[in-house]
Design a protein around this motif. Structure first.
Motif, PDB file in Angstrom:
ATOM      1  N   LEU A  74      12.375  -6.008  10.297  1.00 40.87           N
ATOM      2  CA  LEU A  74      13.118  -7.257  10.167  1.00 40.87           C
ATOM      3  C   LEU A  74      14.301  -7.118   9.222  1.00 40.87           C
ATOM      4  CD1 LEU A  74      10.487  -8.260  11.504  1.00 40.87           C
ATOM      5  CD2 LEU A  74      10.605 -10.283  10.070  1.00 40.87           C
ATOM      6  N   MET A  75      14.163  -6.285   8.182  1.00 38.38           N
ATOM      7  CA  MET A  75      15.226  -6.133   7.196  1.00 38.38           C
ATOM      8  C   MET A  75      16.221  -5.040   7.571  1.00 38.38           C
ATOM      9  SD  MET A  75      14.630  -8.504   5.127  1.00 38.38           S
ATOM     10  CE  MET A  75      15.773  -8.113   3.801  1.00 38.38           C
ATOM     11  N   GLY A  76      15.941  -4.301   8.639  1.00 37.80           N
ATOM     12  CA  GLY A  76      16.875  -3.276   9.093  1.00 37.80           C
ATOM     13  C   GLY A  76      18.044  -3.903   9.824  1.00 37.80           C
ATOM     14  N   CYS A  78       0.902  -1.827  -2.515  1.00 39.61           N
ATOM     15  CA  CYS A  78       0.340  -2.636  -3.597  1.00 39.61           C
ATOM     16  C   CYS A  78       0.148  -4.100  -3.231  1.00 39.61           C
ATOM     17  CB  CYS A  78       1.232  -2.544  -4.838  1.00 39.61           C
ATOM     18  SG  CYS A  78       1.424  -0.858  -5.453  1.00 39.61           S
ATOM     19  N   HIS A  79       0.840  -4.551  -2.207  1.00 38.93           N
ATOM     20  CA  HIS A  79       0.734  -5.949  -1.770  1.00 38.93           C
ATOM     21  C   HIS A  79       1.300  -6.042  -0.366  1.00 38.93           C
ATOM     22  CE1 HIS A  79       5.010  -5.891  -2.632  1.00 38.93           C
ATOM     23  NE2 HIS A  79       4.743  -5.553  -3.890  1.00 38.93           N
ATOM     24  N   ASP A  80       1.020  -7.129   0.317  1.00 31.43           N
ATOM     25  CA  ASP A  80       1.615  -7.319   1.632  1.00 31.43           C
ATOM     26  C   ASP A  80       3.123  -7.168   1.523  1.00 31.43           C
ATOM     27  OD1 ASP A  80      -0.882  -7.836   2.598  1.00 31.43           O
ATOM     28  OD2 ASP A  80      -0.621  -9.995   2.787  1.00 31.43           O
ATOM     29  N   HIS A  81       3.711  -6.526   2.516  1.00 29.13           N
ATOM     30  CA  HIS A  81       5.162  -6.309   2.520  1.00 29.13           C
ATOM     31  C   HIS A  81       5.870  -7.657   2.372  1.00 29.13           C
ATOM     32  CE1 HIS A  81       9.038  -4.646   3.460  1.00 29.13           C
ATOM     33  NE2 HIS A  81       8.548  -3.482   3.830  1.00 29.13           N
ATOM     34  N   LYS A  82       6.827  -7.709   1.471  1.00 32.84           N
ATOM     35  CA  LYS A  82       7.514  -8.973   1.185  1.00 32.84           C
ATOM     36  C   LYS A  82       8.381  -9.444   2.335  1.00 32.84           C
ATOM     37  CE  LYS A  82       6.286  -9.861  -3.148  1.00 32.84           C
ATOM     38  NZ  LYS A  82       5.600 -11.120  -3.511  1.00 32.84           N
ATOM     39  N   PHE A  83       8.904  -8.515   3.116  1.00 35.27           N
ATOM     40  CA  PHE A  83       9.901  -8.907   4.116  1.00 35.27           C
ATOM     41  C   PHE A  83       9.569  -8.453   5.535  1.00 35.27           C
ATOM     42  CE2 PHE A  83      12.072  -8.207   0.022  1.00 35.27           C
ATOM     43  CZ  PHE A  83      12.433  -9.528  -0.238  1.00 35.27           C
ATOM     44  N   GLU A  84       8.491  -7.718   5.703  1.00 35.70           N
ATOM     45  CA  GLU A  84       8.111  -7.220   7.023  1.00 35.70           C
ATOM     46  C   GLU A  84       6.695  -7.680   7.363  1.00 35.70           C
ATOM     47  OE1 GLU A  84      10.234  -5.744   8.890  1.00 35.70           O
ATOM     48  OE2 GLU A  84      11.768  -5.033   7.499  1.00 35.70           O
ATOM     49  N   PRO A  85       6.370  -7.784   8.633  1.00 31.40           N
ATOM     50  CA  PRO A  85       5.022  -8.204   9.034  1.00 31.40           C
ATOM     51  C   PRO A  85       4.028  -7.050   8.928  1.00 31.40           C
ATOM     52  CG  PRO A  85       6.326  -7.785  10.979  1.00 31.40           C
ATOM     53  CD  PRO A  85       7.254  -7.603   9.812  1.00 31.40           C
ATOM     54  N   LEU A  86       3.974  -6.455   7.747  1.00 34.62           N
ATOM     55  CA  LEU A  86       3.108  -5.308   7.485  1.00 34.62           C
ATOM     56  C   LEU A  86       2.226  -5.650   6.290  1.00 34.62           C
ATOM     57  CD1 LEU A  86       5.850  -2.545   7.807  1.00 34.62           C
ATOM     58  CD2 LEU A  86       4.115  -3.123   9.516  1.00 34.62           C
ATOM     59  N   ALA A  87       0.953  -5.795   6.536  1.00 34.75           N
ATOM     60  CA  ALA A  87       0.017  -6.189   5.492  1.00 34.75           C
ATOM     61  C   ALA A  87      -0.508  -4.971   4.744  1.00 34.75           C
ATOM     62  CB  ALA A  87      -1.150  -6.960   6.111  1.00 34.75           C
ATOM     63  N   THR A  88      -1.031  -5.216   3.547  1.00 33.72           N
ATOM     64  CA  THR A  88      -1.664  -4.144   2.790  1.00 33.72           C
ATOM     65  C   THR A  88      -2.790  -3.511   3.602  1.00 33.72           C
ATOM     66  OG1 THR A  88      -1.176  -5.343   0.754  1.00 33.72           O
ATOM     67  CG2 THR A  88      -2.788  -3.587   0.600  1.00 33.72           C
ATOM     68  N   ARG A  89      -3.471  -4.325   4.376  1.00 32.94           N
ATOM     69  CA  ARG A  89      -4.543  -3.796   5.219  1.00 32.94           C
ATOM     70  C   ARG A  89      -3.987  -2.824   6.264  1.00 32.94           C
ATOM     71  NH1 ARG A  89      -9.710  -5.506   5.693  1.00 32.94           N
ATOM     72  NH2 ARG A  89     -10.860  -4.695   7.498  1.00 32.94           N
ATOM     73  N   ASP A  90      -2.809  -3.127   6.808  1.00 30.41           N
ATOM     74  CA  ASP A  90      -2.168  -2.197   7.744  1.00 30.41           C
ATOM     75  C   ASP A  90      -1.926  -0.850   7.075  1.00 30.41           C
ATOM     76  OD1 ASP A  90      -1.920  -3.973   9.934  1.00 30.41           O
ATOM     77  OD2 ASP A  90      -0.115  -4.849   9.081  1.00 30.41           O
ATOM     78  N   TYR A  91      -1.432  -0.914   5.837  1.00 32.48           N
ATOM     79  CA  TYR A  91      -1.116   0.309   5.109  1.00 32.48           C
ATOM     80  C   TYR A  91      -2.369   1.153   4.898  1.00 32.48           C
ATOM     81  CZ  TYR A  91       0.063   3.320   1.138  1.00 32.48           C
ATOM     82  OH  TYR A  91       0.237   4.404   0.306  1.00 32.48           O
ATOM     83  N   TYR A  92      -3.439   0.537   4.390  1.00 38.76           N
ATOM     84  CA  TYR A  92      -4.645   1.314   4.091  1.00 38.76           C
ATOM     85  C   TYR A  92      -5.402   1.723   5.351  1.00 38.76           C
ATOM     86  CZ  TYR A  92      -3.794   0.830  -0.817  1.00 38.76           C
ATOM     87  OH  TYR A  92      -3.217   0.942  -2.060  1.00 38.76           O
ATOM     88  N   SER A  93      -5.164   1.028   6.452  1.00 38.77           N
ATOM     89  CA  SER A  93      -5.730   1.482   7.723  1.00 38.77           C
ATOM     90  C   SER A  93      -5.081   2.790   8.158  1.00 38.77           C
ATOM     91  CB  SER A  93      -5.539   0.408   8.801  1.00 38.77           C
ATOM     92  OG  SER A  93      -6.300  -0.747   8.500  1.00 38.77           O
ATOM     93  N   LEU A 136       9.685   2.441  10.255  1.00 40.15           N
ATOM     94  CA  LEU A 136       9.059   1.331   9.539  1.00 40.15           C
ATOM     95  C   LEU A 136       8.838   1.705   8.081  1.00 40.15           C
ATOM     96  CD1 LEU A 136       6.281   0.013  11.960  1.00 40.15           C
ATOM     97  CD2 LEU A 136       8.524  -0.988  11.511  1.00 40.15           C
ATOM     98  N   THR A 137       9.120   0.769   7.187  1.00 40.47           N
ATOM     99  CA  THR A 137       8.944   1.004   5.746  1.00 40.47           C
ATOM    100  C   THR A 137       7.546   0.574   5.330  1.00 40.47           C
ATOM    101  OG1 THR A 137       9.969  -1.148   5.294  1.00 40.47           O
ATOM    102  CG2 THR A 137      11.404   0.793   5.258  1.00 40.47           C
ATOM    103  N   ILE A 138       6.544   1.167   5.964  1.00 41.95           N
ATOM    104  CA  ILE A 138       5.150   0.786   5.736  1.00 41.95           C
ATOM    105  C   ILE A 138       4.710   1.055   4.303  1.00 41.95           C
ATOM    106  CG2 ILE A 138       4.314   3.037   6.541  1.00 41.95           C
ATOM    107  CD1 ILE A 138       2.524  -0.311   7.102  1.00 41.95           C
ATOM    108  N   GLY A 139       5.354   2.026   3.634  1.00 37.82           N
ATOM    109  CA  GLY A 139       4.973   2.361   2.267  1.00 37.82           C
ATOM    110  C   GLY A 139       5.130   1.219   1.294  1.00 37.82           C
ATOM    111  N   CYS A 140       5.958   0.244   1.626  1.00 44.44           N
ATOM    112  CA  CYS A 140       6.177  -0.904   0.735  1.00 44.44           C
ATOM    113  C   CYS A 140       4.962  -1.828   0.678  1.00 44.44           C
ATOM    114  CB  CYS A 140       7.403  -1.693   1.191  1.00 44.44           C
ATOM    115  SG  CYS A 140       8.951  -0.779   1.079  1.00 44.44           S
TER     116      CYS A 140
END
Length: 662
Positions: free
Chosen positions: A436-438, A299-314, A292-296
């Motif tokens: 999703l983008m893979g 700075c903001h919710d992932h543009k193309f994946e269902p990964l929110a900024t909150r997911d990242y900082y969690s 998963l490209t969670i690093g994207c």
């Protein structure tokens, strides 16, 4: 003069003109992942007439708060006209246009289930999936197959004795078992994992200091693979080896994984640098274990994946309790049972607060977050509790979730990585991206069957997975342009190690500090900081396997860099294979290759005497695993009439057949 006739407007094509425009400029906010204003624009059937006029007004608006898209350049006049004409024509779209699935329906987020093996004439389950009721291509010739399996599992060509034994027995399964039991197997396959976890021996940046005792992590990986440590345990040790109930020196060394990234010993902004280090850990963990490209989402919710900024900082909250041992510019190690270990330190069971950083800025705190895994992957969050331990136990909670059989990604990702190394390309060609983008899997049912088998039948055993793949006709078949197995050049480490093996100079010494090969004078002269160039090891020490080579981020050994060594800044899912002129120069004129050609010639004289025909035959068997053809023998005889044996050896080491498995 004739009249200038007005040109009729061309009909707007939804598939050609409209859909690509919507995908490029609108879908990141109005697609399957996000639906701002409850609006989706990723399929014609979802764009109702009720929004047509507002859509046109918003894309033409000049007010910054009103115009769409809100970021980037405004749509051009031509693009606005296209949308206006399309809507004026009734917003037509193909009746058979597929509506993209919701992110929760994405294939890799579904539980791993075991599909039935297809009916087939082949008894091997992999062949049943690959060939079905059809026919397989012919099996490769025995000498080619033997060389292929040796290079795959050990990165070294078969010896003369091994060739003779196989010619008598023809038992490939026995060869596979023998190779999997050898220590060279771990040295070969550890390098693949080191690519994924961005391993290097130095920090990078301006001073590029050596990481103290980082080689212990490299040795841990080699030993873990040779011991056939269950991959689930391998995962848990690297993320939380210090928090395991049965922690050991080895499991603590494993957490060096978290500290392998590049490090600036004098950052301009220490607060930003701290989050850069955490980002390195979160991003690598997401790619290496979960695909998963969670690093994207930093700075903001992932543009193309269902990964929110909150997911990242969690996930940042999971690793935030870690502290990097350092004293000024000098990195420090952690003493564990009396040896020095290169790892982070978690000094307390009390975790610091973690906030969402607005736009990734370390000075703009948003909501407070608790440790959690990406919401799209779970119905219920795993437990993250300290339970009266010396540390927060947060990493252990994450590790247990990642290594759990219910996790839909972990087994799929590692099975795909192993398949990729054996076949040249994974069933999912984007090995670090199962989102999703893979890329979609070429054989989804086989991938799931393998992942389920790997967890439940093989007990997460990588050696059992290798054995299953290598005993299939799919892997043993002869290579053709349209076969499942791709033609691919050996990695530079296997090329270099094969040269050492063939010349008879390979030093089998294992483990310990990295060896430091000589740097060519031209590269030294071009370096801006000559005082920091290492003192090269002597020739015997420098003839160890390439996995023990010192990898300095700011000065990679030219032969390794030219022949596509992995990027060490971030996780490398697959080696690039370039074809550029310096590669030919390095392999034909490089000091190392010429040195091995001299040793190779000395070996031929020593073992075959002065008879050119015996020398040629021995050279072919050592380097290529077969006897030379009559034509090859004739041409090499003619060559030796004009050139010394050393030059003939240099030519052999540069044959395509030598640097390709076959």
């Amino acid at each position: 003069m004739g009249l200038l006739l007005a040109q009729p407007l061309l009909a707007v094509d939804y598939t050609k003109d409209i859909k690509p425009l919507l995908k490029e400029r609108c879908v990141s906010c109005h697609g399957t992942v996000k639906q701002k204003g409850d609006l989706r624009l990723d399929a014609g059937a979802l764009i109702s007439k009720d929004v047509h006029q507002e859509l046109l007004q918003r894309i033409a608006a000049t007010d910054q708060d009103e115009r769409m898209p809100p970021e980037g350049k405004r749509l051009s006049t031509e693009q606005i006209d296209l949308l206006r004409q399309w809507i004026a024509a009734g917003a037509p779209f193909p009746s058979d246009e597929a509506i993209p699935k919701k992110p929760s329906e994405h294939w890799s987020f579904q539980p791993v289930r075991r599909p039935p093996v297809p009916a087939s004439a082949f008894s091997h389950p992999l062949d049943a999936f690959v060939f079905g009721k059809g026919d397989a291509a012919p099996q490769a010739a025995p000498p080619a197959l033997l060389r292929r399996v040796h290079l795959d599992l050990t990165g070294l060509p078969p010896t003369l004795q091994e060739q003779e034994n196989f010619a008598k027995s023809g038992d490939l399964a026995a060869v596979i078992d023998t190779l999997l039991a050898r220590p060279e197997y771990g040295e070969r396959w550890a390098r693949h994992w080191l690519d994924v976890v961005r391993y290097a021996d130095s920090n990078g940046y301006e001073r590029d200091a050596e990481k103290p005792f980082v080689w212990r992590y490299r040795d841990y990986v080699i030993e873990s693979l040779n011991q056939d440590k269950p991959f689930s345990r391998f995962v848990m040790e690297q993320l939380a080896g210090d928090e395991l109930p049965d922690r050991s020196l080895s499991s603590v060394i494993a957490t060096g994984f978290l500290r392998l990234g590049h490090w600036d010993d004098e950052p301009a902004d220490p607060a930003a640098d701290r989050y850069d280090q955490l980002d390195d850990i979160v991003s690598t963990t997401g790619q290496a274990f979960l695909g998963l490209t969670i690093g994207c989402a930093r700075c903001h919710d992932h543009k193309f994946e269902p990964l929110a900024t909150r997911d990242y900082y969690s996930l940042v909250a999971v690793f935030n309790p870690l502290q990097r041992p350092a004293k000024g510019r000098a990195e420090l190690t952690v003493p564990v049972d009396g040896t020095e270990v290169y790892t982070w330190n978690e000094p307390s069971a009390k975790a610091p607060e973690t906030h969402v950083l607005i736009r990734g800025s370390p000075t703009r705190f948003g909501d407070l977050v608790e440790p959690a895994v990406p919401a799209i992957l779970v119905r219920q969050q795993p437990a993250f509790s300290s339970s009266n331990a010396a540390t927060t136990q947060r990493r252990l909670g994450l590790a247990q979730w990642i290594a759990n059989e219910q996790n839909p990604l972990t087994a799929r990702v590692i099975v795909n990585r192993v398949w990729q190394q054996h076949f040249g390309q994974g069933m999912v060609t984007t090995a670090n991206d199962f989102g999703l983008m893979g890329a979609a899997p070429t054989q989804p049912e086989l991938l799931d069957w393998l992942a389920h088998w790997f967890m439940h039948d093989a007990g997460w055993s990588l050696k059992k997975l290798h054995r299953l793949i290598l005993t299939s006709r799919a892997w043993q078949m002869r290579k053709t342009p349209d076969s499942l197995m791709r033609y691919r050049r050996l990695e530079v480490e296997a090329i270099r190690d094969s040269m050492l093996a063939v010349s008879g100079r390979l030093n089998p010494k294992r483990f310990g500090p990295a060896m430091k090969p000589a740097i060519p004078k031209a590269a030294l002269e071009a370096n801006t900081d000559k005082d920091k160039i290492w003192k090269p090891s002597d020739e015997h020490e420098a003839s160890r396997r390439s996995i023990y080579t010192f990898i300095k981020r700011g000065l990679v050994v030219p032969m390794l860099e030219t022949l596509d060594l992995a990027d060490t800044v971030s996780s490398c899912p697959q080696r690039q294979v370039t074809t550029v002129a310096p590669q030919a120069l390095s392999l034909f004129n490089g000091e190392f290759v010429n040195q091995q050609a001299r040793h190779f010639a000395e070996r031929l004289k020593r073992e075959a005497g002065d008879d050119p025909e015996k020398q040629i035959s021995l050279a072919w068997r050592l380097a290529l695993g077969r006897e030379p053809s009559p034509d090859e023998t004739t041409k090499m005889h003619a060559f030796l009439q004009e050139q010394p044996l050393e030059q003939a050896c240099r030519v052999i080491l540069n044959l395509n057949e030598f640097v390709y498995p076959e």
